[in-house]
Design a protein around this motif. Structure first.
Motif, mmCIF file in Angstrom:
data_model
loop_
_atom_site.group_PDB
_atom_site.id
_atom_site.type_symbol
_atom_site.label_atom_id
_atom_site.label_comp_id
_atom_site.label_asym_id
_atom_site.label_seq_id
_atom_site.Cartn_x
_atom_site.Cartn_y
_atom_site.Cartn_z
ATOM 1 N N UNK A 24 -24.684 23.006 25.673
ATOM 2 C CA UNK A 24 -24.992 21.630 26.028
ATOM 3 C C UNK A 24 -23.798 20.728 25.742
ATOM 4 N N UNK A 25 -23.782 19.588 26.359
ATOM 5 C CA UNK A 25 -22.727 18.617 26.111
ATOM 6 C C UNK A 25 -23.227 17.494 25.212
ATOM 7 N N UNK A 26 -24.344 17.744 24.542
ATOM 8 C CA UNK A 26 -24.904 16.730 23.660
ATOM 9 C C UNK A 26 -23.986 16.494 22.472
ATOM 10 N N UNK A 27 -24.061 15.295 21.948
ATOM 11 C CA UNK A 27 -23.269 14.943 20.765
ATOM 12 C C UNK A 27 -23.774 15.737 19.569
ATOM 13 N N UNK A 28 -22.917 15.932 18.563
ATOM 14 C CA UNK A 28 -23.388 16.617 17.356
ATOM 15 C C UNK A 28 -24.565 15.860 16.746
ATOM 16 N N UNK A 29 -25.432 16.568 16.061
ATOM 17 C CA UNK A 29 -26.607 15.928 15.476
ATOM 18 C C UNK A 29 -26.177 14.926 14.409
ATOM 19 N N UNK A 30 -27.081 14.031 14.071
ATOM 20 C CA UNK A 30 -26.776 13.029 13.062
ATOM 21 C C UNK A 30 -26.518 13.672 11.703
ATOM 22 N N UNK A 87 -17.043 5.954 7.531
ATOM 23 C CA UNK A 87 -18.048 5.244 8.334
ATOM 24 C C UNK A 87 -17.684 5.146 9.798
ATOM 25 N N UNK A 88 -16.544 5.654 10.186
ATOM 26 C CA UNK A 88 -16.116 5.604 11.577
ATOM 27 C C UNK A 88 -16.951 6.576 12.401
ATOM 28 N N UNK A 89 -17.253 6.190 13.620
ATOM 29 C CA UNK A 89 -18.031 7.066 14.506
ATOM 30 C C UNK A 89 -17.124 8.151 15.073
ATOM 31 N N UNK A 90 -17.705 9.223 15.598
ATOM 32 C CA UNK A 90 -16.873 10.240 16.239
ATOM 33 C C UNK A 90 -16.095 9.628 17.406
ATOM 34 N N UNK A 95 -15.295 11.473 29.101
ATOM 35 C CA UNK A 95 -16.481 11.544 29.954
ATOM 36 C C UNK A 95 -17.515 10.482 29.600
ATOM 37 N N UNK A 96 -17.410 9.892 28.403
ATOM 38 C CA UNK A 96 -18.403 8.933 27.957
ATOM 39 C C UNK A 96 -18.297 7.659 28.793
#
Length: 118
Positions: A24-30, A87-90, A95-96
């Motif tokens: 899948x191309x889903x983001x890593x889980x929280x 605290x920075x997001x991935x 593609x986003x």
């Protein structure tokens, strides 16, 4: 007697039940993102105590307080840096999709004269 067919081992040659294939191309889980942030924070903060020890060793070895103060001053912003990085997001991927639609100059509410109830 013909040999029994081997079950598919997935995309990777050494794939097993322990190494699942990502399909899948889903983001890593929280939880995974949180774990990575905690690792980054711990790694950066792990440099703080050795800096303080190094300052003490430098002072006892060279008897130069300026060198020790410089080492301690370098370790002062480490907690702030560690928090900002943790605290920075991935990072965004190419593609986003961009959420900006170009409506930055539009007024949200119409201006005009309205009767007030007294």
């Amino acid at each position: 007697m013909p040999a029994e067919p081997k079950p598919s081992r997935g995309f990777f040659r050494d794939a097993s039940a322990e190494h699942a294939v990502l399909i899948t191309e889903a983001a890593p889980s929280l939880d995974d993102q949180h774990r990575a942030r905690v690792r980054r924070y711990t790694f950066i903060m792990a440099f703080r105590i050795p800096c303080l020890i190094l300052a003490a060793v430098a002072y006892s070895a060279f008897e130069n307080p300026l060198l020790s103060i410089l080492i301690i001053a370098a370790s002062v912003p480490l907690p702030w840096i560690a928090v900002l990085i943790a605290n920075d997001r991935p990072p965004r991927t190419k593609d986003e999709p961009s959420r900006w639609d170009g409506r930055d100059n539009q007024i949200a509410l119409e201006s005009g004269h309205r009767k007030a109830v007294e």
